[in-house]
Design a protein around this motif. Structure first.
Motif, PDB file in Angstrom:
ATOM      1  N   ASP A  34       0.846  -1.186   0.000  1.00  0.00           N
ATOM      2  CA  ASP A  34       0.000   0.000   0.000  1.00  0.00           C
ATOM      3  C   ASP A  34       0.887   1.244   0.000  1.00  0.00           C
ATOM      4  O   ASP A  34       2.014   1.218   0.511  1.00  0.00           O
ATOM      5  CB  ASP A  34      -0.925   0.010   1.220  1.00  0.00           C
ATOM      6  CG  ASP A  34      -1.875  -1.191   1.221  1.00  0.00           C
ATOM      7  OD1 ASP A  34      -2.377  -1.537   0.135  1.00  0.00           O
ATOM      8  OD2 ASP A  34      -2.095  -1.765   2.295  1.00  0.00           O
ATOM      9  N   SER A  35       0.386   2.331  -0.551  1.00  0.00           N
ATOM     10  CA  SER A  35       1.179   3.553  -0.675  1.00  0.00           C
ATOM     11  C   SER A  35       1.499   4.209   0.665  1.00  0.00           C
ATOM     12  O   SER A  35       2.392   5.036   0.748  1.00  0.00           O
ATOM     13  CB  SER A  35       0.466   4.550  -1.580  1.00  0.00           C
ATOM     14  OG  SER A  35      -0.790   4.880  -1.030  1.00  0.00           O
ATOM     15  N   ASP A  36       0.794   3.809   1.737  1.00  0.00           N
ATOM     16  CA  ASP A  36       1.046   4.408   3.053  1.00  0.00           C
ATOM     17  C   ASP A  36       2.166   3.716   3.819  1.00  0.00           C
ATOM     18  O   ASP A  36       2.399   4.004   4.987  1.00  0.00           O
ATOM     19  CB  ASP A  36      -0.233   4.426   3.889  1.00  0.00           C
ATOM     20  CG  ASP A  36      -0.733   3.032   4.259  1.00  0.00           C
ATOM     21  OD1 ASP A  36      -0.155   2.019   3.801  1.00  0.00           O
ATOM     22  OD2 ASP A  36      -1.727   2.959   5.003  1.00  0.00           O
ATOM     23  N   GLY A  37       2.879   2.767   3.162  1.00  0.00           N
ATOM     24  CA  GLY A  37       3.994   2.087   3.821  1.00  0.00           C
ATOM     25  C   GLY A  37       3.595   0.838   4.579  1.00  0.00           C
ATOM     26  O   GLY A  37       4.372   0.301   5.356  1.00  0.00           O
ATOM     27  N   THR A  38       2.376   0.364   4.365  1.00  0.00           N
ATOM     28  CA  THR A  38       1.935  -0.887   4.978  1.00  0.00           C
ATOM     29  C   THR A  38       1.667  -1.893   3.873  1.00  0.00           C
ATOM     30  O   THR A  38       1.678  -1.565   2.695  1.00  0.00           O
ATOM     31  CB  THR A  38       0.647  -0.688   5.811  1.00  0.00           C
ATOM     32  OG1 THR A  38      -0.408  -0.268   4.945  1.00  0.00           O
ATOM     33  CG2 THR A  38       0.853   0.328   6.921  1.00  0.00           C
ATOM     34  N   GLY A  39       1.400  -3.121   4.268  1.00  0.00           N
ATOM     35  CA  GLY A  39       1.079  -4.143   3.296  1.00  0.00           C
ATOM     36  C   GLY A  39       0.723  -5.445   3.978  1.00  0.00           C
ATOM     37  O   GLY A  39       0.661  -5.527   5.211  1.00  0.00           O
ATOM     38  N   THR A  40       0.492  -6.476   3.160  1.00  0.00           N
ATOM     39  CA  THR A  40       0.112  -7.788   3.675  1.00  0.00           C
ATOM     40  C   THR A  40       0.783  -8.873   2.853  1.00  0.00           C
ATOM     41  O   THR A  40       0.724  -8.841   1.620  1.00  0.00           O
ATOM     42  CB  THR A  40      -1.416  -7.990   3.605  1.00  0.00           C
ATOM     43  OG1 THR A  40      -2.051  -6.925   4.289  1.00  0.00           O
ATOM     44  CG2 THR A  40      -1.825  -9.304   4.234  1.00  0.00           C
ATOM     45  N   LEU A  41       1.408  -9.814   3.540  1.00  0.00           N
ATOM     46  CA  LEU A  41       1.945 -11.013   2.914  1.00  0.00           C
ATOM     47  C   LEU A  41       0.924 -12.110   3.186  1.00  0.00           C
ATOM     48  O   LEU A  41       0.560 -12.367   4.331  1.00  0.00           O
ATOM     49  CB  LEU A  41       3.304 -11.379   3.509  1.00  0.00           C
ATOM     50  CG  LEU A  41       3.975 -12.639   2.997  1.00  0.00           C
ATOM     51  CD1 LEU A  41       4.276 -12.519   1.497  1.00  0.00           C
ATOM     52  CD2 LEU A  41       5.265 -12.894   3.756  1.00  0.00           C
ATOM     53  N   ARG A  42       0.428 -12.723   2.110  1.00  0.00           N
ATOM     54  CA  ARG A  42      -0.623 -13.734   2.249  1.00  0.00           C
ATOM     55  C   ARG A  42      -0.099 -15.093   1.810  1.00  0.00           C
ATOM     56  O   ARG A  42       0.509 -15.225   0.747  1.00  0.00           O
ATOM     57  CB  ARG A  42      -1.825 -13.357   1.387  1.00  0.00           C
ATOM     58  CG  ARG A  42      -2.915 -14.398   1.439  1.00  0.00           C
ATOM     59  CD  ARG A  42      -4.098 -13.981   0.592  1.00  0.00           C
ATOM     60  NE  ARG A  42      -5.080 -15.071   0.618  1.00  0.00           N
ATOM     61  CZ  ARG A  42      -5.894 -15.336  -0.364  1.00  0.00           C
ATOM     62  NH1 ARG A  42      -5.903 -14.602  -1.446  1.00  0.00           N
ATOM     63  NH2 ARG A  42      -6.740 -16.333  -0.271  1.00  0.00           N
ATOM     64  N   PHE A  43      -0.339 -16.092   2.627  1.00  0.00           N
ATOM     65  CA  PHE A  43      -0.058 -17.479   2.276  1.00  0.00           C
ATOM     66  C   PHE A  43      -1.308 -18.270   2.597  1.00  0.00           C
ATOM     67  O   PHE A  43      -1.623 -18.517   3.757  1.00  0.00           O
ATOM     68  CB  PHE A  43       1.144 -18.031   3.049  1.00  0.00           C
ATOM     69  CG  PHE A  43       1.514 -19.421   2.637  1.00  0.00           C
ATOM     70  CD1 PHE A  43       2.241 -19.630   1.475  1.00  0.00           C
ATOM     71  CD2 PHE A  43       1.114 -20.520   3.381  1.00  0.00           C
ATOM     72  CE1 PHE A  43       2.572 -20.914   1.071  1.00  0.00           C
ATOM     73  CE2 PHE A  43       1.440 -21.801   2.983  1.00  0.00           C
ATOM     74  CZ  PHE A  43       2.175 -22.003   1.830  1.00  0.00           C
TER      75      PHE A  43
END
Length: 113
Positions: free
Chosen positions: A60-69
């Motif tokens: 995400d552009s706000d410096g966060t994200g998600t790693l999905r498995f």
């Protein structure tokens, strides 16, 4: 050196720095695993799909994200080329060439597109 030449040289350095900064690309959006190598055993995107494995990473552009498995989601923050899990754990360095994202840790390498 005259003042005009110094100013011109400074402007040239600033222009070159801005140009180089524009060349550095940051990931954005969602990338899906197209190759996984673990302990020397490789699985292609087709093999991952046949096994039902869903591996993705979203920036995400706000410096966060998600790693999905599959059903597991690991939120992270990211700065530059470093992902840091929000729930604790070691940071992960990644490489990104504008198209392919690579995560590599210990005996595991995952390529995303």
């Amino acid at each position: 050196m005259s003042t005009a030449r110094r100013i011109a040289a400074l402007l040239l350095v600033i222009a070159l720095s801005a140009g180089l900064a524009a060349c550095v690309q940051s990931p954005s959006g969602t990338y899906y695993a197209v190759r996984l190598v673990k302990d020397g055993v490789e699985a292609s995107a087709e093999e991952l799909a046949q096994s039902g494995a869903v591996i993705s990473v979203t920036f995400d552009s706000d410096g966060t994200g998600t790693l999905r498995f599959n059903a597991a989601n690991e939120p992270f923050t990211w700065i530059g080329t470093t992902m840091t899990p929000q729930r604790g754990g070691s940071s992960i360095e990644f490489r990104f060439d504008g198209e392919t994202l690579v995560l590599e840790r210990d005996d595991t390498l995952i390529e995303f597109q």
